[in-house]
Design a protein around this motif. Structure first.
Motif, mmCIF file in Angstrom:
data_model
loop_
_atom_site.group_PDB
_atom_site.id
_atom_site.type_symbol
_atom_site.label_atom_id
_atom_site.label_comp_id
_atom_site.label_asym_id
_atom_site.label_seq_id
_atom_site.Cartn_x
_atom_site.Cartn_y
_atom_site.Cartn_z
ATOM 1 N N UNK A 185 0.828 -1.211 0.000
ATOM 2 C CA UNK A 185 0.000 0.000 0.000
ATOM 3 C C UNK A 185 0.859 1.257 0.000
ATOM 4 N N UNK A 186 1.996 1.207 0.699
ATOM 5 C CA UNK A 186 2.766 2.434 0.913
ATOM 6 C C UNK A 186 3.810 2.718 -0.158
ATOM 7 N N UNK A 187 4.207 1.690 -0.914
ATOM 8 C CA UNK A 187 5.272 1.961 -1.895
ATOM 9 C C UNK A 187 4.822 3.029 -2.893
ATOM 10 N N UNK A 188 3.498 3.087 -3.132
ATOM 11 C CA UNK A 188 3.002 4.098 -4.075
ATOM 12 C C UNK A 188 2.251 5.205 -3.360
ATOM 13 N N UNK A 189 2.358 5.225 -2.022
ATOM 14 C CA UNK A 189 1.726 6.278 -1.211
ATOM 15 C C UNK A 189 0.223 6.371 -1.484
ATOM 16 N N UNK A 190 -0.428 5.213 -1.520
ATOM 17 C CA UNK A 190 -1.873 5.181 -1.780
ATOM 18 C C UNK A 190 -2.624 5.876 -0.648
ATOM 19 N N UNK A 191 -3.702 6.586 -1.032
ATOM 20 C CA UNK A 191 -4.535 7.249 -0.033
ATOM 21 C C UNK A 191 -5.819 6.454 0.235
ATOM 22 N N UNK A 244 0.262 -6.519 -18.241
ATOM 23 C CA UNK A 244 0.888 -6.804 -16.945
ATOM 24 C C UNK A 244 2.340 -6.336 -16.918
ATOM 25 N N UNK A 245 3.039 -6.516 -18.037
ATOM 26 C CA UNK A 245 4.454 -6.118 -18.054
ATOM 27 C C UNK A 245 4.599 -4.598 -18.008
ATOM 28 N N UNK A 246 3.778 -3.898 -18.784
ATOM 29 C CA UNK A 246 3.942 -2.436 -18.770
ATOM 30 C C UNK A 246 3.432 -1.862 -17.452
ATOM 31 N N UNK A 247 2.391 -2.465 -16.888
ATOM 32 C CA UNK A 247 1.904 -2.025 -15.579
ATOM 33 C C UNK A 247 2.971 -2.220 -14.507
ATOM 34 N N UNK A 248 3.635 -3.360 -14.570
ATOM 35 C CA UNK A 248 4.673 -3.656 -13.576
ATOM 36 C C UNK A 248 5.829 -2.662 -13.703
ATOM 37 N N UNK A 249 6.157 -2.329 -14.935
ATOM 38 C CA UNK A 249 7.236 -1.355 -15.143
ATOM 39 C C UNK A 249 6.887 0.005 -14.526
ATOM 40 N N UNK A 250 5.645 0.425 -14.739
ATOM 41 C CA UNK A 250 5.192 1.705 -14.192
ATOM 42 C C UNK A 250 5.234 1.694 -12.658
ATOM 43 N N UNK A 251 4.734 0.607 -12.088
ATOM 44 C CA UNK A 251 4.715 0.504 -10.620
ATOM 45 C C UNK A 251 6.147 0.480 -10.077
ATOM 46 N N UNK A 252 7.024 -0.206 -10.790
ATOM 47 C CA UNK A 252 8.414 -0.345 -10.339
ATOM 48 C C UNK A 252 9.099 1.019 -10.274
ATOM 49 N N UNK A 253 8.790 1.864 -11.231
ATOM 50 C CA UNK A 253 9.379 3.200 -11.270
ATOM 51 C C UNK A 253 9.039 3.975 -10.000
ATOM 52 N N UNK A 254 7.760 3.903 -9.627
ATOM 53 C CA UNK A 254 7.313 4.591 -8.407
ATOM 54 C C UNK A 254 7.959 3.979 -7.175
ATOM 55 N N UNK A 255 8.062 2.656 -7.176
ATOM 56 C CA UNK A 255 8.658 1.963 -6.026
ATOM 57 C C UNK A 255 10.108 2.392 -5.834
ATOM 58 N N UNK A 273 11.427 5.241 -6.658
ATOM 59 C CA UNK A 273 11.469 6.605 -6.121
ATOM 60 C C UNK A 273 11.188 6.603 -4.617
ATOM 61 N N UNK A 274 10.159 5.863 -4.204
ATOM 62 C CA UNK A 274 9.829 5.807 -2.770
ATOM 63 C C UNK A 274 10.987 5.199 -1.982
ATOM 64 N N UNK A 275 11.615 4.191 -2.564
ATOM 65 C CA UNK A 275 12.713 3.504 -1.862
ATOM 66 C C UNK A 275 13.863 4.465 -1.585
ATOM 67 N N UNK A 276 14.154 5.330 -2.546
ATOM 68 C CA UNK A 276 15.217 6.320 -2.336
ATOM 69 C C UNK A 276 14.869 7.224 -1.153
#
Ligand code: TRP
Length: 329
Positions: free
Chosen positions: A137-143, A301-312, A314-317
């Motif tokens: 839930x938090x890797x993408x800062x979901x509200x 699924x692959x392009x969705x995963x890529x998009x989510x990974x990008x956000x993850x 950034x949050x990880x940094x």
């Protein structure tokens, strides 16, 4: 702060009507207003099905098809695979420091699920899945998290972890809110339990017309109604509960008719089977289209995963910086 939805499902089986009214319907409606992320929870599925990864592989696609068939628009919503976001595992490790084993053992949903599995010794991954869900839930800062009401303890756990993190290190994480569907707990075909695949009382979204008719025909009704003219107790009848969920316009009339012994169970069942089939028919068409184009589903699924990974990433940094783990930058 932008509003963002994250939610998901364990990929242990096809989704059913209970999933639809509890959460999926909300997601389909809200995807136009919120940036929406839908997680295929294969790691969480492993917590109970690790001995059978083949089943998870198969159901990953089936759940993706359920989403697409129900009206999730891949242009609007991001569908992605949990195990392909290693940052989720990394966050889980950090968050696990804030959670006591005892509080996990007392989580009511964990308790209920353990009981349903015969209370056999719980593996560590299963006991800790609410922490992993916090990472989801938090890797993408979901509200906002549309879920069935059994998930509320996990959202509470998430909020606690977020508060602890923000207070200890730096306020970078977002506290999410749960959103429960209009019919939070759809009853199963047996009338005794909530609809669930493992209880064998579910009607999957991918049912044929005949399967719907057959299962509704066999569903339990009020046992005190033997003759058509016997007055019934719709409050305890699963078929009436389905009328409320899927045939709202007629549900008052059905309630009165049942109470007064004016409408028989057969007729009542035929009506609801019709309403459910009306709901599922367009889903069948859409599912067919995607099923005939498995490459397209994999691309989504692959392009969705890529998009989510990008956000993850950034949050990880940000998380590593907040915790002072950014040793060399
Ligand atoms: N535990 C959820 C279920 O069983 C699935 C899930 C995994 C989830 N990760 C999530 C739901 C994150 C909401 C948010 O249905």
């Amino acid at each position: 702060m932008k509003n963002r939805i994250l939610t998901g499902d364990r990929v242990t089986g096809k989704l059913h009507l209970g999933h639809y009214v509890g959460s999926l319907k909300n997601r389909v409606e809200l995807q136009h207003q919120y940036e929406t992320y839908l997680l295929l929870a294969d790691v969480q599925a492993l917590t109970t099905h690790f001995e059978n990864p083949e089943l998870i592989k198969e159901n990953l696609r089936q759940v993706a098809l359920d989403y697409l068939a129900a009206g999730i628009d891949p242009e609007k919503s991001t569908i992605f695979v949990q195990s392909l976001i290693p940052e989720i595992a990394e966050l889980t490790a950090y968050y696990s420091m804030f959670v006591t084993v005892n509080s996990l053992k007392h989580n009511p949903t964990i308790k209920a699920e353990a009981r349903a599995r015969g209370n056999s010794e719980m593996n560590y991954g299963f006991l800790g899945y609410p922490i992993s869900q916090t990472a989801d839930i938090t890797f993408c800062k979901a509200t906002l998290v549309p879920v069935g009401e059994d998930q509320i303890p996990h959202i509470e756990q998430t909020r606690k972890i977020v508060r602890r993190f923000n207070q200890l290190y730096k306020p970078i994480l977002v506290e999410p809110t749960a959103l429960v569907g209009e019919v939070p707990r759809l009853v199963g075909l047996d009338g005794n339990n909530k609809m669930s695949k493992s209880m064998g009382n579910a009607l999957v979204l991918d049912s044929t017309k005949d399967e719907v008719n057959e299962k509704i025909k066999k569903a339990k009704t009020d046992p005190s109604r033997i003759h058509k003219n016997d007055p019934g107790n719709p409050e305890i009848c699963p078929i009436y509960a389905y009328h409320q969920a899927f045939n709202k316009e007629q549900s008052n009339e059905i309630f009165e008719g049942c109470k007064k012994g004016q409408i028989g169970c057969m007729e009542c069942k035929q009506k609801i089977a019709g309403s459910i089939n009306d709901l599922l028919e367009p889903m069948r068409d859409k599912r067919n289209q995607y099923q005939n184009n498995p490459k397209r589903v994999d691309e989504i699924l692959m392009s969705g995963t890529e998009r989510a990974r990008q956000i993850a990433k950034e949050t990880m940094l940000e998380v590593r910086e907040a915790m002072g783990l950014n040793y060399f930058s």
